[in-house]
Design a protein around this motif. Structure first.
Motif, PDB file in Angstrom:
ATOM      1  N   VAL A  32       1.012  -1.376   0.095  1.00  0.00           N
ATOM      2  CA  VAL A  32      -0.046   0.057   0.168  1.00  0.00           C
ATOM      3  C   VAL A  32       0.741   1.149   0.258  1.00  0.00           C
ATOM      4  O   VAL A  32       0.493   2.426  -0.777  1.00  0.00           O
ATOM      5  CB  VAL A  32      -1.246   0.131   1.210  1.00  0.00           C
ATOM      6  CG1 VAL A  32      -1.650   1.260   1.046  1.00  0.00           C
ATOM      7  CG2 VAL A  32      -2.187  -0.686   1.248  1.00  0.00           C
ATOM      8  N   VAL A  33       2.034   1.543   0.674  1.00  0.00           N
ATOM      9  CA  VAL A  33       3.016   2.478   1.009  1.00  0.00           C
ATOM     10  C   VAL A  33       3.727   2.290  -0.706  1.00  0.00           C
ATOM     11  O   VAL A  33       3.414   3.812  -1.101  1.00  0.00           O
ATOM     12  CB  VAL A  33       4.115   2.086   2.023  1.00  0.00           C
ATOM     13  CG1 VAL A  33       4.878   2.907   1.903  1.00  0.00           C
ATOM     14  CG2 VAL A  33       2.903   2.010   3.248  1.00  0.00           C
ATOM     15  N   THR A  34       3.616   1.526  -0.981  1.00  0.00           N
ATOM     16  CA  THR A  34       4.599   1.247  -2.254  1.00  0.00           C
ATOM     17  C   THR A  34       3.629   1.748  -3.943  1.00  0.00           C
ATOM     18  O   THR A  34       4.396   2.914  -4.775  1.00  0.00           O
ATOM     19  CB  THR A  34       5.268  -0.346  -3.558  1.00  0.00           C
ATOM     20  OG1 THR A  34       5.534  -0.593  -2.219  1.00  0.00           O
ATOM     21  CG2 THR A  34       5.628  -0.128  -4.212  1.00  0.00           C
ATOM     22  N   ALA A  35       2.260   1.504  -3.459  1.00  0.00           N
ATOM     23  CA  ALA A  35       1.149   2.647  -4.373  1.00  0.00           C
ATOM     24  C   ALA A  35       1.327   3.568  -3.999  1.00  0.00           C
ATOM     25  O   ALA A  35       1.122   4.476  -5.289  1.00  0.00           O
ATOM     26  CB  ALA A  35       0.248   1.751  -3.917  1.00  0.00           C
ATOM     27  N   GLU A  36       1.695   4.263  -2.321  1.00  0.00           N
ATOM     28  CA  GLU A  36       1.102   5.624  -2.452  1.00  0.00           C
ATOM     29  C   GLU A  36       2.367   6.785  -2.903  1.00  0.00           C
ATOM     30  O   GLU A  36       2.430   7.182  -3.698  1.00  0.00           O
ATOM     31  CB  GLU A  36       0.678   5.655  -0.842  1.00  0.00           C
ATOM     32  CG  GLU A  36      -0.320   5.231  -0.656  1.00  0.00           C
ATOM     33  CD  GLU A  36      -0.422   5.062   0.831  1.00  0.00           C
ATOM     34  OE1 GLU A  36       0.782   5.892   1.307  1.00  0.00           O
ATOM     35  OE2 GLU A  36      -1.455   4.674   1.286  1.00  0.00           O
ATOM     36  N   ILE A  37       3.268   6.124  -3.025  1.00  0.00           N
ATOM     37  CA  ILE A  37       4.379   6.963  -3.453  1.00  0.00           C
ATOM     38  C   ILE A  37       4.639   6.828  -4.681  1.00  0.00           C
ATOM     39  O   ILE A  37       4.806   8.091  -5.466  1.00  0.00           O
ATOM     40  CB  ILE A  37       5.963   5.994  -2.980  1.00  0.00           C
ATOM     41  CG1 ILE A  37       5.905   5.676  -1.536  1.00  0.00           C
ATOM     42  CG2 ILE A  37       7.378   5.754  -4.100  1.00  0.00           C
ATOM     43  CD1 ILE A  37       6.775   4.581  -0.685  1.00  0.00           C
ATOM     44  N   LYS A  39       1.574   6.841  -7.000  1.00  0.00           N
ATOM     45  CA  LYS A  39       1.113   7.903  -6.710  1.00  0.00           C
ATOM     46  C   LYS A  39       1.185   8.999  -7.095  1.00  0.00           C
ATOM     47  O   LYS A  39       0.945   9.987  -7.716  1.00  0.00           O
ATOM     48  CB  LYS A  39      -0.429   7.541  -6.396  1.00  0.00           C
ATOM     49  CG  LYS A  39      -1.558   8.104  -6.875  1.00  0.00           C
ATOM     50  CD  LYS A  39      -1.566   7.902  -7.909  1.00  0.00           C
ATOM     51  CE  LYS A  39      -3.680   7.889  -8.522  1.00  0.00           C
ATOM     52  NZ  LYS A  39      -4.260  10.089  -8.108  1.00  0.00           N
ATOM     53  N   ARG A  40       2.290   9.297  -6.722  1.00  0.00           N
ATOM     54  CA  ARG A  40       2.655  10.532  -6.036  1.00  0.00           C
ATOM     55  C   ARG A  40       3.394  10.879  -7.051  1.00  0.00           C
ATOM     56  O   ARG A  40       3.258  12.680  -8.004  1.00  0.00           O
ATOM     57  CB  ARG A  40       3.589  10.873  -4.926  1.00  0.00           C
ATOM     58  CG  ARG A  40       3.025  10.724  -3.828  1.00  0.00           C
ATOM     59  CD  ARG A  40       3.605  11.285  -2.091  1.00  0.00           C
ATOM     60  NE  ARG A  40       4.291  10.955  -1.771  1.00  0.00           N
ATOM     61  CZ  ARG A  40       4.800   9.712  -0.964  1.00  0.00           C
ATOM     62  NH1 ARG A  40       3.331   9.906  -0.432  1.00  0.00           N
ATOM     63  NH2 ARG A  40       5.714   8.651  -0.365  1.00  0.00           N
ATOM     64  N   ASP A  43       1.063  11.929 -10.059  1.00  0.00           N
ATOM     65  CA  ASP A  43       0.271  12.726 -10.417  1.00  0.00           C
ATOM     66  C   ASP A  43       0.891  14.210 -10.545  1.00  0.00           C
ATOM     67  O   ASP A  43       0.415  15.075 -11.143  1.00  0.00           O
ATOM     68  CB  ASP A  43      -0.709  12.938  -8.450  1.00  0.00           C
ATOM     69  CG  ASP A  43      -1.360  11.822  -8.185  1.00  0.00           C
ATOM     70  OD1 ASP A  43      -1.885  11.735  -9.269  1.00  0.00           O
ATOM     71  OD2 ASP A  43      -2.000  11.917  -6.988  1.00  0.00           O
ATOM     72  N   TRP A  65       2.982  -2.318 -11.536  1.00  0.00           N
ATOM     73  CA  TRP A  65       2.411  -1.376 -12.204  1.00  0.00           C
ATOM     74  C   TRP A  65       2.661  -1.214 -13.159  1.00  0.00           C
ATOM     75  O   TRP A  65       4.242  -0.989 -13.761  1.00  0.00           O
ATOM     76  CB  TRP A  65       2.110  -0.453 -11.148  1.00  0.00           C
ATOM     77  CG  TRP A  65       1.878  -0.976  -9.793  1.00  0.00           C
ATOM     78  CD1 TRP A  65       0.787  -0.808  -9.160  1.00  0.00           C
ATOM     79  CD2 TRP A  65       2.748  -0.808  -8.979  1.00  0.00           C
ATOM     80  NE1 TRP A  65       0.446  -0.835  -7.911  1.00  0.00           N
ATOM     81  CE2 TRP A  65       1.800  -1.336  -7.671  1.00  0.00           C
ATOM     82  CE3 TRP A  65       4.349  -1.793  -8.539  1.00  0.00           C
ATOM     83  CZ2 TRP A  65       2.102  -1.263  -6.268  1.00  0.00           C
ATOM     84  CZ3 TRP A  65       3.917  -2.107  -7.273  1.00  0.00           C
ATOM     85  CH2 TRP A  65       3.322  -1.991  -6.175  1.00  0.00           C
ATOM     86  N   HIS A 100      12.464   4.181  -1.251  1.00  0.00           N
ATOM     87  CA  HIS A 100      12.376   5.238  -0.679  1.00  0.00           C
ATOM     88  C   HIS A 100      13.192   6.364  -1.430  1.00  0.00           C
ATOM     89  O   HIS A 100      13.264   7.307  -0.424  1.00  0.00           O
ATOM     90  CB  HIS A 100      11.916   4.823   0.342  1.00  0.00           C
ATOM     91  CG  HIS A 100      10.996   4.121   0.760  1.00  0.00           C
ATOM     92  ND1 HIS A 100       9.805   4.574   1.386  1.00  0.00           N
ATOM     93  CD2 HIS A 100      10.831   2.639   0.938  1.00  0.00           C
ATOM     94  CE1 HIS A 100       8.988   3.325   2.079  1.00  0.00           C
ATOM     95  NE2 HIS A 100       9.791   2.224   1.449  1.00  0.00           N
ATOM     96  N   ASP A 103      11.813   8.906  -3.686  1.00  0.00           N
ATOM     97  CA  ASP A 103      10.992   9.427  -2.993  1.00  0.00           C
ATOM     98  C   ASP A 103      11.519  10.622  -2.516  1.00  0.00           C
ATOM     99  O   ASP A 103      11.163  12.202  -2.365  1.00  0.00           O
ATOM    100  CB  ASP A 103       9.804   8.482  -2.052  1.00  0.00           C
ATOM    101  CG  ASP A 103       8.922   9.158  -1.787  1.00  0.00           C
ATOM    102  OD1 ASP A 103       7.755   9.880  -2.735  1.00  0.00           O
ATOM    103  OD2 ASP A 103       8.338   8.700  -0.482  1.00  0.00           O
TER     104      ASP A 103
END
Length: 263
Positions: A32-37, A39-40, A43, A65, A100, A103
């Motif tokens: 979930v954290v990976t997908a959130e990163i 997604k940033r 976007d 992905w 990370h 990121d």
């Protein structure tokens, strides 16, 4: 210096595969954290004026992905979906730690891919799905895509201190920007890394070295030379050049710029 870089246009299939042990067994919460990163990054890329139409993959550990970015009615639309689907494409591979670091802007994507030779393994790699064929301008477009997708913000700021570098050609380097027939980087050569450790290169394109700190001693063809902060020296094509940190106490830092065919 950065022979491992690739490019792609229109349907640029990018997917990054990571082979680090830390990325092989990822729990659902970490995914979930990976997908959130990711997604940033997606976007941010959607609002990047340098974005190009592309379809590419990202592989983090065992999870994949697909990113699709295209202009629709003069507005850019960029999406992130699980899995590669049936598309023939290029994809990036990396592990959780590398993701990370990028990121947090410790590395850029280009720096994570920096290599002295194409045989070198790097934290960020490129693979291809079966059937993918590189377009004629693959390298040029991929260089731009790698910089702009993996570098968030406007303007896109690159940190180039020693802590933001990776070893390439024997010294810590941060890649600044790559484009068609253009490369640039910042190097930090530690004190004591002298002539015996310095590579001799005869590139088929000119290179400009802008000294930021420290002191340079070198050999260009049959000529010896020195350079200090506030000075720049040019290395002509096809002439062997060796230069090194002349100080045993101070780091040598310089900007490296190359251009022309083959750069």
């Amino acid at each position: 210096m950065f022979n491992k870089i690739f490019h792609s246009l229109a349907t640029v299939g990018l997917c990054f595969t990571a082979s680090a042990a830390a990325a092989q067994n990822v729990n659902p919460a970490e995914q979930v954290v990976t997908a959130e990163i990711l997604k940033r990054f997606v976007d941010d890329y959607n609002s990047d004026p340098m974005a190009i139409d592309a379809t590419f993959g990202i592989e983090v550990g065992e999870h994949r992905w697909r990113v699709t970015s295209k202009m629709i009615d003069n507005e850019r639309s960029t999406s992130l979906d699980e899995g590669f689907g049936a598309a023939e494409m290029m994809y990036y591979t990396l592990d959780q730690e590398t993701l990370h670091l990028i990121d947090r802007k410790v590395w850029t994507g280009l720096t994570a891919m920096a290599a002295a030779t194409s045989a070198d393994e790097t934290p960020l790699e490129v693979e291809f799905t079966s059937g993918y064929e590189q377009p004629a301008d693959y390298e040029e477009i991929f260089r731009r895509l790698t910089f702009h997708f993996w570098n968030r913000g406007f303007p896109e700021i690159t940190r180039y201190g020693p802590e933001n570098s990776r070893i390439a050609h024997g010294a810590p380097a941060t890649v600044l920007y790559y484009d068609k027939a253009f490369r640039s980087a910042v190097y930090h050569v530690p004190a004591g890394l002298g002539k015996d450790q310095a590579p001799t290169l005869a590139a088929p394109f000119p290179r400009m070295i802008i000294v930021l700190s420290g002191a340079v001693e070198g050999e260009m063809g049959e000529h010896n030379f020195v350079a200090k902060p506030g000075e720049m020296f040019l290395t002509p094509p096809n002439i062997p050049v060796t230069f090194w940190n002349a100080s045993k106490d101070e780091t040598l830092s310089f900007v490296w710029i190359a251009w022309g065919e083959g750069a």
